[in-house]
Design an enzyme around this catalytic site. Sequence first.
Site, mmCIF file in Angstrom:
data_model
loop_
_atom_site.group_PDB
_atom_site.id
_atom_site.type_symbol
_atom_site.label_atom_id
_atom_site.label_comp_id
_atom_site.label_asym_id
_atom_site.label_seq_id
_atom_site.Cartn_x
_atom_site.Cartn_y
_atom_site.Cartn_z
ATOM 1 N N THR A 236 31.602 -22.029 86.247
ATOM 2 C CA THR A 236 32.912 -22.341 85.676
ATOM 3 C C THR A 236 33.950 -22.442 86.793
ATOM 4 O OG1 THR A 236 33.688 -20.062 85.338
ATOM 5 C CG2 THR A 236 32.263 -20.994 83.634
ATOM 6 N N GLY A 237 34.980 -23.234 86.542
ATOM 7 C CA GLY A 237 36.014 -23.434 87.558
ATOM 8 C C GLY A 237 35.450 -24.074 88.813
ATOM 9 N N ALA A 238 34.580 -25.071 88.623
ATOM 10 C CA ALA A 238 33.826 -25.629 89.742
ATOM 11 C C ALA A 238 34.549 -26.732 90.494
ATOM 12 C CB ALA A 238 32.482 -26.164 89.235
ATOM 13 N N ASN A 239 35.777 -27.040 90.089
ATOM 14 C CA ASN A 239 36.441 -28.194 90.704
ATOM 15 C C ASN A 239 37.137 -27.879 92.025
ATOM 16 O OD1 ASN A 239 38.371 -26.895 88.657
ATOM 17 N ND2 ASN A 239 39.768 -28.080 89.939
ATOM 18 N N SER A 240 37.268 -26.599 92.371
ATOM 19 C CA SER A 240 37.952 -26.280 93.634
ATOM 20 C C SER A 240 37.603 -24.865 94.070
ATOM 21 C CB SER A 240 39.478 -26.401 93.472
ATOM 22 O OG SER A 240 39.963 -25.432 92.544
ATOM 23 N N GLY A 241 38.072 -24.495 95.267
ATOM 24 C CA GLY A 241 37.959 -23.130 95.746
ATOM 25 C C GLY A 241 36.546 -22.582 95.748
ATOM 26 N N TYR B 227 47.074 -9.998 85.718
ATOM 27 C CA TYR B 227 45.855 -10.313 86.458
ATOM 28 C C TYR B 227 44.947 -9.092 86.560
ATOM 29 C CZ TYR B 227 42.890 -12.471 90.038
ATOM 30 O OH TYR B 227 41.826 -12.989 90.741
#
Length: 281
Positions: free
Chosen positions: A9-14, A164
């Site tokens: 998940t959240g694979a588009n950056s960083g 957070y």
Amino acid sequence: MRGKTVIVTGANSGMGLATTVELARRGAHVVMLCRNEERGRTAWEKAVQQSGSDRLEMMLCDLGSQESIRRLAAQVKDRHSVIDVLVNNAGVVSLKRELTAHGFESHLGINHLGHFLLTNLLLESLTRAEEGRIVNVSSGIYKIGKIHWEDPTLTRGYNVAKGYAQSKLANVLFTKQLARRLEGTRVTANCLHPGAVATNIGVDRNTGFGKSLVGLLRPFFLTAEEGAETAVYLASSPEVKGITGQYFYKKKAQPVVAKAEDPEAARRLWEWSERQVGLSD
């Protein structure tokens, strides 16, 4: 990792992109979950180029939307009967209090509840794997976190650290309870602190606010690739076969503070989370 199917998940950056690239290099078929189609397509092209692999797939999922998560889970199960590894990497940091489509404070709603629902919907596919692994990216900030049972959406006294830290403590408690519930299966669940990583996680997606600060701090932080090392280790290393319910930092299991080890708090969070995402009876 050859022949294994991995979801990030959240694979588009960083760190998500760095994790994707490294696992693809090792032979895995990686399904990249991205919220935005344009950014996801760009990340997919970058991952193909950097990994040299053609075993990469991009799918859309907004972890702030339960409908999107359910739709994605159904699509994944149609395409992949077995999932070997789920890396719950995506995360948000919001300087101002924001709500998801279902009215949850964005940190808790995305960082915890989104992954909680996704994981539960994909559990059946993970149990079919010879050695299923769930890897949850938490943070050392969990130590100052508190589950605000009476005000989980933080309507009073919101600040970014409070939001957070609550979500990152939830990640650890979720991992502990998930590991207990998976006893007797071939699936393990572990979480990790990646270290202080210079990514765009705190940059406003709409205005770009925060980019200059990230740029100034970048020399003092880990790169995304360095931050992803422990996630890649937990997803792929034979050294952690059978190890479950642990919190890792720098590829080593570490003790957690007492509130993150509290089985009653973990059980209570699980039951609350089930109700919020519609999984309870």
